[in-house]
Design a protein around this motif. Structure first.
Motif, PDB file in Angstrom:
ATOM      1  N   TYR A   1      39.548  47.483  47.028  1.00 58.21           N
ATOM      2  CA  TYR A   1      40.261  47.766  45.780  1.00 58.21           C
ATOM      3  C   TYR A   1      41.620  48.317  46.158  1.00 58.21           C
ATOM      4  O   TYR A   1      41.715  49.318  46.862  1.00 58.21           O
TER       5      TYR A   1
ATOM      6  N   ALA B   1      45.865  49.019  42.095  1.00 58.20           N
ATOM      7  CA  ALA B   1      44.830  49.023  41.059  1.00 58.20           C
ATOM      8  C   ALA B   1      44.406  50.448  40.731  1.00 58.20           C
ATOM      9  O   ALA B   1      44.187  50.791  39.571  1.00 58.20           O
TER      10      ALA B   1
ATOM     11  N   SER C   1      47.169  52.031  38.621  1.00 58.03           N
ATOM     12  CA  SER C   1      47.136  51.607  37.221  1.00 58.03           C
ATOM     13  C   SER C   1      46.015  52.306  36.458  1.00 58.03           C
ATOM     14  O   SER C   1      46.179  52.665  35.284  1.00 58.03           O
ATOM     15  N   ARG C   2      44.870  52.524  37.119  1.00 56.77           N
ATOM     16  CA  ARG C   2      43.760  53.232  36.470  1.00 56.77           C
ATOM     17  C   ARG C   2      44.134  54.687  36.185  1.00 56.77           C
ATOM     18  O   ARG C   2      43.818  55.234  35.124  1.00 56.77           O
TER      19      ARG C   2
ATOM     20  N   VAL D   1      31.929  37.145  38.025  1.00 56.28           N
ATOM     21  CA  VAL D   1      33.127  37.968  38.159  1.00 56.28           C
ATOM     22  C   VAL D   1      33.590  38.410  36.784  1.00 56.28           C
ATOM     23  O   VAL D   1      33.642  37.611  35.846  1.00 56.28           O
ATOM     24  N   LYS D   2      33.907  39.690  36.653  1.00 57.98           N
ATOM     25  CA  LYS D   2      34.464  40.238  35.422  1.00 57.98           C
ATOM     26  C   LYS D   2      35.555  41.217  35.795  1.00 57.98           C
ATOM     27  O   LYS D   2      35.290  42.261  36.379  1.00 57.98           O
ATOM     28  N   ARG D   3      36.790  40.851  35.485  1.00 59.49           N
ATOM     29  CA  ARG D   3      37.961  41.649  35.851  1.00 59.49           C
ATOM     30  C   ARG D   3      37.969  41.862  37.360  1.00 59.49           C
ATOM     31  O   ARG D   3      37.976  40.929  38.120  1.00 59.49           O
ATOM     32  N   ASN D   4      37.954  43.118  37.809  1.00 59.94           N
ATOM     33  CA  ASN D   4      37.988  43.397  39.244  1.00 59.94           C
ATOM     34  C   ASN D   4      36.604  43.639  39.823  1.00 59.94           C
ATOM     35  O   ASN D   4      36.474  44.150  40.927  1.00 59.94           O
TER      36      ASN D   4
ATOM     37  N   TYR E   1      27.103  45.609  42.309  1.00 56.25           N
ATOM     38  CA  TYR E   1      28.391  45.618  41.619  1.00 56.25           C
ATOM     39  C   TYR E   1      29.461  46.130  42.584  1.00 56.25           C
ATOM     40  O   TYR E   1      29.442  47.288  42.997  1.00 56.25           O
TER      41      TYR E   1
ATOM     42  N   PHE F   1      33.586  46.505  43.234  1.00 57.97           N
ATOM     43  CA  PHE F   1      34.938  46.460  42.686  1.00 57.97           C
ATOM     44  C   PHE F   1      35.915  46.146  43.816  1.00 57.97           C
ATOM     45  O   PHE F   1      36.078  46.931  44.750  1.00 57.97           O
TER      46      PHE F   1
ATOM     47  N   GLU G   1      39.832  43.810  44.775  1.00 57.67           N
ATOM     48  CA  GLU G   1      41.080  43.349  44.153  1.00 57.67           C
ATOM     49  C   GLU G   1      41.042  41.857  43.825  1.00 57.67           C
ATOM     50  O   GLU G   1      41.566  41.433  42.805  1.00 57.67           O
ATOM     51  N   GLU G   2      40.429  41.056  44.681  1.00 63.61           N
ATOM     52  CA  GLU G   2      40.418  39.609  44.486  1.00 63.61           C
ATOM     53  C   GLU G   2      38.984  39.087  44.406  1.00 63.61           C
ATOM     54  O   GLU G   2      38.512  38.379  45.291  1.00 63.61           O
TER      55      GLU G   2
END
Length: 207
Positions: free
Chosen positions: A45, A49, A52-53, A167-170, A183, A185, A187-188
């Motif tokens: 991650y 990112a 931004s969080r 995949v959902k968002r990050n 799960y 998290f 970046e790509e």
């Protein structure tokens, strides 16, 4: 973005060698071929990112504080008219004293909500900061988050034990043959999913 083919460390675009192990950067594809020796490709991650969080968290906290301040201002003004508490509002039919009690309740509700939300968000950020996914040609491994609760757990899955990847968002969710979910998290996640699917296809595990 480039990664070291030996240790999976994320590389800068201008770097010619890995800062962790010193391996020369491959000028070709970012992802190793499935027929090549088992080399790790690490996904994490990114700092941007996380930034931004944190910015989103600060904005949310500021909005909540502004709402609390606004409600408190209204409470202070209404307290001067408590002697007219028998007078009803033409709009709501409530007395001034009843309106004051509602505003006080809303103030407490907002304060509790902002504390819970802030703590939960900070814990979530701390939770995913250690998430990473290493893609090898014989398995995938790394650290992921449990769906419920907090904490980070290590995992390692061979490709024949992977049932599905979404995949959902990050976030990339990996479902194994036993129904267990992982799960992670990163970046790509879309690129990581394509990489895993490509290896599984070359191994004949999927069509």
């Amino acid at each position: 973005m480039p990664f070291c083919e030996k240790c999976g460390n994320q590389l800068k675009e201008e770097s010619a060698f890995c800062s962790r192990c010193g391996t020369k950067k491959n000028s070709g594809s970012s992802f190793p071929d499935a027929s090549a020796p088992s080399t790790g490709m690490r996904h994490e991650y990114s700092t941007s990112a996380f930034t931004s969080r944190i910015v989103l968290l600060l904005i949310s906290v500021a909005v909540n504080i502004a709402a609390i301040w606004y409600i408190s201002e209204k409470i202070d003004k209404l307290e001067h008219y408590l002697f007219k508490s028998h007078v009803q509002s033409a709009v709501s039919g409530l007395t001034v004293e009843e309106c004051l009690e509602i505003l006080k309740f809303l103030r407490v509700f907002f304060i509790i909500s902002i504390v819970i939300y802030t703590v939960e968000y900070i814990l979530k950020i701390v939770q995913i900061i250690n998430n990473h996914l290493c893609i090898f040609n014989d398995c995938i491994s790394g650290k992921c988050c449990p769906f419920w609760g907090f904490g980070v757990k290590s995992f390692c899955l061979t490709y024949d034990n992977i049932y599905d990847i979404t995949v959902k968002r990050n976030m990339m969710k990996v479902l194994d043959m036993y129904g267990k979910k992982y799960y992670c998290f990163i970046e790509e996640p879309i690129a990581a999913k394509k990489h895993i699917k490509r290896i599984m296809k070359q191994k004949g595990l999927i069509q």
